[in-house]
Design a protein around this motif. Sequence first.
Motif, PDB file in Angstrom:
ATOM      1  N   SER A 181     -24.875  17.720  -2.119  1.00 20.38           N
ATOM      2  CA  SER A 181     -24.031  16.554  -2.379  1.00 20.38           C
ATOM      3  C   SER A 181     -24.744  15.618  -3.350  1.00 20.38           C
ATOM      4  CB  SER A 181     -23.711  15.818  -1.078  1.00 20.38           C
ATOM      5  OG  SER A 181     -24.909  15.389  -0.450  1.00 20.38           O
ATOM      6  N   SER A 182     -23.999  14.633  -3.861  1.00 17.95           N
ATOM      7  CA  SER A 182     -24.571  13.668  -4.794  1.00 17.95           C
ATOM      8  C   SER A 182     -23.916  12.317  -4.574  1.00 17.95           C
ATOM      9  CB  SER A 182     -24.356  14.110  -6.242  1.00 17.95           C
ATOM     10  OG  SER A 182     -24.923  13.188  -7.143  1.00 17.95           O
ATOM     11  N   HIS A 183     -24.696  11.250  -4.725  1.00 17.27           N
ATOM     12  CA  HIS A 183     -24.147   9.911  -4.596  1.00 17.27           C
ATOM     13  C   HIS A 183     -23.128   9.624  -5.700  1.00 17.27           C
ATOM     14  CE1 HIS A 183     -28.165   9.333  -2.596  1.00 17.27           C
ATOM     15  NE2 HIS A 183     -27.378   8.767  -1.710  1.00 17.27           N
ATOM     16  N   ALA A 184     -22.198   8.727  -5.384  1.00 18.33           N
ATOM     17  CA  ALA A 184     -21.265   8.143  -6.367  1.00 18.33           C
ATOM     18  C   ALA A 184     -20.287   9.145  -6.977  1.00 18.33           C
ATOM     19  CB  ALA A 184     -22.034   7.428  -7.477  1.00 18.33           C
ATOM     20  N   MET A 185     -20.050  10.273  -6.315  1.00 19.63           N
ATOM     21  CA  MET A 185     -19.058  11.220  -6.829  1.00 19.63           C
ATOM     22  C   MET A 185     -17.647  10.671  -6.609  1.00 19.63           C
ATOM     23  SD  MET A 185     -20.394  15.053  -5.830  1.00 19.63           S
ATOM     24  CE  MET A 185     -18.956  15.799  -6.623  1.00 19.63           C
ATOM     25  N   THR A 186     -16.804  10.787  -7.621  1.00 16.27           N
ATOM     26  CA  THR A 186     -15.417  10.317  -7.514  1.00 16.27           C
ATOM     27  C   THR A 186     -14.437  11.467  -7.355  1.00 16.27           C
ATOM     28  OG1 THR A 186     -15.249  10.249  -9.925  1.00 16.27           O
ATOM     29  CG2 THR A 186     -15.881   8.202  -8.806  1.00 16.27           C
ATOM     30  N   HIS A 211     -26.128  12.331   2.752  1.00 15.84           N
ATOM     31  CA  HIS A 211     -25.783  11.273   1.807  1.00 15.84           C
ATOM     32  C   HIS A 211     -24.814  11.834   0.769  1.00 15.84           C
ATOM     33  CE1 HIS A 211     -29.493   8.436   2.409  1.00 15.84           C
ATOM     34  NE2 HIS A 211     -29.041   8.909   3.555  1.00 15.84           N
ATOM     35  N   GLY A 212     -24.168  10.934   0.015  1.00 15.40           N
ATOM     36  CA  GLY A 212     -23.257  11.378  -1.036  1.00 15.40           C
ATOM     37  C   GLY A 212     -22.039  12.092  -0.496  1.00 15.40           C
ATOM     38  N   SER A 213     -21.568  11.680   0.673  1.00 14.27           N
ATOM     39  CA  SER A 213     -20.513  12.439   1.353  1.00 14.27           C
ATOM     40  C   SER A 213     -19.122  12.205   0.786  1.00 14.27           C
ATOM     41  CB  SER A 213     -20.523  12.104   2.848  1.00 14.27           C
ATOM     42  OG  SER A 213     -21.791  12.377   3.402  1.00 14.27           O
ATOM     43  N   SER A 214     -18.937  11.173  -0.044  1.00 16.99           N
ATOM     44  CA  SER A 214     -17.612  10.922  -0.625  1.00 16.99           C
ATOM     45  C   SER A 214     -17.156  12.074  -1.504  1.00 16.99           C
ATOM     46  CB  SER A 214     -17.631   9.623  -1.439  1.00 16.99           C
ATOM     47  OG  SER A 214     -17.832   8.508  -0.612  1.00 16.99           O
ATOM     48  N   GLY A 215     -18.105  12.806  -2.077  1.00 22.26           N
ATOM     49  CA  GLY A 215     -17.755  13.920  -2.950  1.00 22.26           C
ATOM     50  C   GLY A 215     -17.629  15.252  -2.238  1.00 22.26           C
ATOM     51  N   VAL A 216     -17.671  15.238  -0.906  1.00 18.01           N
ATOM     52  CA  VAL A 216     -17.630  16.476  -0.131  1.00 18.01           C
ATOM     53  C   VAL A 216     -16.248  16.648   0.492  1.00 18.01           C
ATOM     54  CG1 VAL A 216     -18.707  17.761   1.753  1.00 18.01           C
ATOM     55  CG2 VAL A 216     -20.090  16.186   0.367  1.00 18.01           C
ATOM     56  N   PRO A 217     -15.578  17.780   0.254  1.00 15.02           N
ATOM     57  CA  PRO A 217     -14.249  18.003   0.840  1.00 15.02           C
ATOM     58  C   PRO A 217     -14.300  18.040   2.368  1.00 15.02           C
ATOM     59  CG  PRO A 217     -14.737  19.621  -0.891  1.00 15.02           C
ATOM     60  CD  PRO A 217     -16.011  18.907  -0.595  1.00 15.02           C
ATOM     61  N   ASP A 218     -13.149  17.811   2.988  1.00 16.95           N
ATOM     62  CA  ASP A 218     -13.082  17.772   4.458  1.00 16.95           C
ATOM     63  C   ASP A 218     -13.668  19.014   5.102  1.00 16.95           C
ATOM     64  OD1 ASP A 218     -11.863  15.316   4.274  1.00 16.95           O
ATOM     65  OD2 ASP A 218      -9.856  16.016   4.835  1.00 16.95           O
ATOM     66  N   ARG A 219     -13.299  20.178   4.609  1.00 18.11           N
ATOM     67  CA  ARG A 219     -13.755  21.421   5.246  1.00 18.11           C
ATOM     68  C   ARG A 219     -15.283  21.558   5.162  1.00 18.11           C
ATOM     69  NH1 ARG A 219     -11.703  22.540   0.346  1.00 18.11           N
ATOM     70  NH2 ARG A 219     -12.958  23.781  -1.114  1.00 18.11           N
ATOM     71  N   GLU A 220     -15.851  21.098   4.047  1.00 18.45           N
ATOM     72  CA  GLU A 220     -17.300  21.153   3.887  1.00 18.45           C
ATOM     73  C   GLU A 220     -17.989  20.130   4.804  1.00 18.45           C
ATOM     74  OE1 GLU A 220     -19.462  22.990   1.179  1.00 18.45           O
ATOM     75  OE2 GLU A 220     -17.890  24.225   2.072  1.00 18.45           O
ATOM     76  N   GLU A 226     -20.839  20.784  11.998  1.00 19.47           N
ATOM     77  CA  GLU A 226     -21.040  21.945  12.866  1.00 19.47           C
ATOM     78  C   GLU A 226     -22.434  22.535  12.677  1.00 19.47           C
ATOM     79  OE1 GLU A 226     -19.176  23.267  15.172  1.00 19.47           O
ATOM     80  OE2 GLU A 226     -17.323  22.128  14.910  1.00 19.47           O
ATOM     81  N   GLY A 227     -22.977  22.380  11.468  1.00 24.58           N
ATOM     82  CA  GLY A 227     -24.285  22.943  11.161  1.00 24.58           C
ATOM     83  C   GLY A 227     -25.463  22.054  11.533  1.00 24.58           C
ATOM     84  N   GLY A 228     -25.196  20.835  12.004  1.00 25.70           N
ATOM     85  CA  GLY A 228     -26.304  20.016  12.472  1.00 25.70           C
ATOM     86  C   GLY A 228     -26.433  18.630  11.878  1.00 25.70           C
ATOM     87  N   ILE A 229     -25.558  18.237  10.964  1.00 26.03           N
ATOM     88  CA  ILE A 229     -25.615  16.877  10.429  1.00 26.03           C
ATOM     89  C   ILE A 229     -25.161  15.895  11.513  1.00 26.03           C
ATOM     90  CG2 ILE A 229     -24.558  15.265   8.797  1.00 26.03           C
ATOM     91  CD1 ILE A 229     -26.642  17.025   7.487  1.00 26.03           C
ATOM     92  N   ALA A 230     -25.950  14.843  11.744  1.00 23.95           N
ATOM     93  CA  ALA A 230     -25.666  13.901  12.830  1.00 23.95           C
ATOM     94  C   ALA A 230     -25.171  12.544  12.331  1.00 23.95           C
ATOM     95  CB  ALA A 230     -26.920  13.696  13.679  1.00 23.95           C
ATOM     96  N   LYS A 231     -25.427  12.230  11.081  1.00 20.89           N
ATOM     97  CA  LYS A 231     -24.998  10.951  10.496  1.00 20.89           C
ATOM     98  C   LYS A 231     -24.509  11.236   9.081  1.00 20.89           C
ATOM     99  CE  LYS A 231     -26.990   6.391   9.197  1.00 20.89           C
ATOM    100  NZ  LYS A 231     -27.424   6.595   7.790  1.00 20.89           N
ATOM    101  N   VAL A 232     -23.342  10.705   8.750  1.00 19.87           N
ATOM    102  CA  VAL A 232     -22.735  10.974   7.452  1.00 19.87           C
ATOM    103  C   VAL A 232     -22.514   9.646   6.733  1.00 19.87           C
ATOM    104  CG1 VAL A 232     -20.706  11.887   6.251  1.00 19.87           C
ATOM    105  CG2 VAL A 232     -21.638  13.099   8.238  1.00 19.87           C
ATOM    106  N   ASN A 233     -23.151   9.486   5.572  1.00 13.84           N
ATOM    107  CA  ASN A 233     -23.054   8.260   4.791  1.00 13.84           C
ATOM    108  C   ASN A 233     -21.902   8.341   3.794  1.00 13.84           C
ATOM    109  OD1 ASN A 233     -25.444   7.726   6.124  1.00 13.84           O
ATOM    110  ND2 ASN A 233     -26.528   7.044   4.300  1.00 13.84           N
TER     111      ASN A 233
END
Length: 283
Positions: A181-186, A211-220, A226-233
Amino acid sequence: MSLTATAELVARTAGVRTAVAAFNVITLEHVEAVIAGAESVGAPVVLQVSENAVKFRQGRLLPLARAAAAAAERASVPVALHLDHVRSDDLLRQAPGAGFSSVMYDASRLSYEENLTATRAAADWAHAQGLWIEAELGEIGGKNGEPPRDAHAPGARTDPGEARAFVADSGVDALAVAIGSSHAMTTRTAVLDHDLLERLAASLDVPLVLHGSSGVPDRELRAAVEGGIAKVNIGTALNIAMTGAVREFLAAGPDAVDPRKYLGVGREAMARTVAGLIGVLRG
């Protein structure tokens, strides 16, 4: 409801394949929207104030922090305050007095050894103040106007072995990992490296942060949880929602001058975005 500690909210995710949503706020409308969205789905939430947001607020932390704390105390869901992407030691030292229970200390721009040294010192100080501390290893990119780094570039992604040593030697409570992922993705086009996430989750005994979760699709996003991420920014997604709603309102009524009208629709749009993303993370 009184302020909740970030550590408590993150601890609730252990073993249940969910993640706490942490939204970056810039204005009071952001704060109100995040809380309203979280209340609408009955979920806890983290309000994050970044060093860049403090710079925008003329270098003053307390006005936004106090407003966020006051709003959190009136919320019907647990809300924590987190100071995000701190590079300034002076700003770090303002965190406890401003109501923050946690901080992300960002020395990721430095070499591994310099990052470790700076983060170790920050962690020692933070723990002495009762703060939960997060750090970053790898290069997520996209901060401070810099272009997103190629996620496939050498050194961009977090190495599991290096991460294990970094966590042990620095003493941090959580680690933000670079997995694509990357920060500030639109655009929501990021593809995460789930095999790497699996190895990181198996290697580390601290919560992992995306981090950079705005650029990540819902399924991802859901697969990352499911894979272990506990906090999503999440930050840019709110700005996209707010700006789009305000732009549409003003295009339809170019003579409008009352900011309550267009900021109101922007706040509502952000609240809907918050509710939707929390739903994805909760599964």
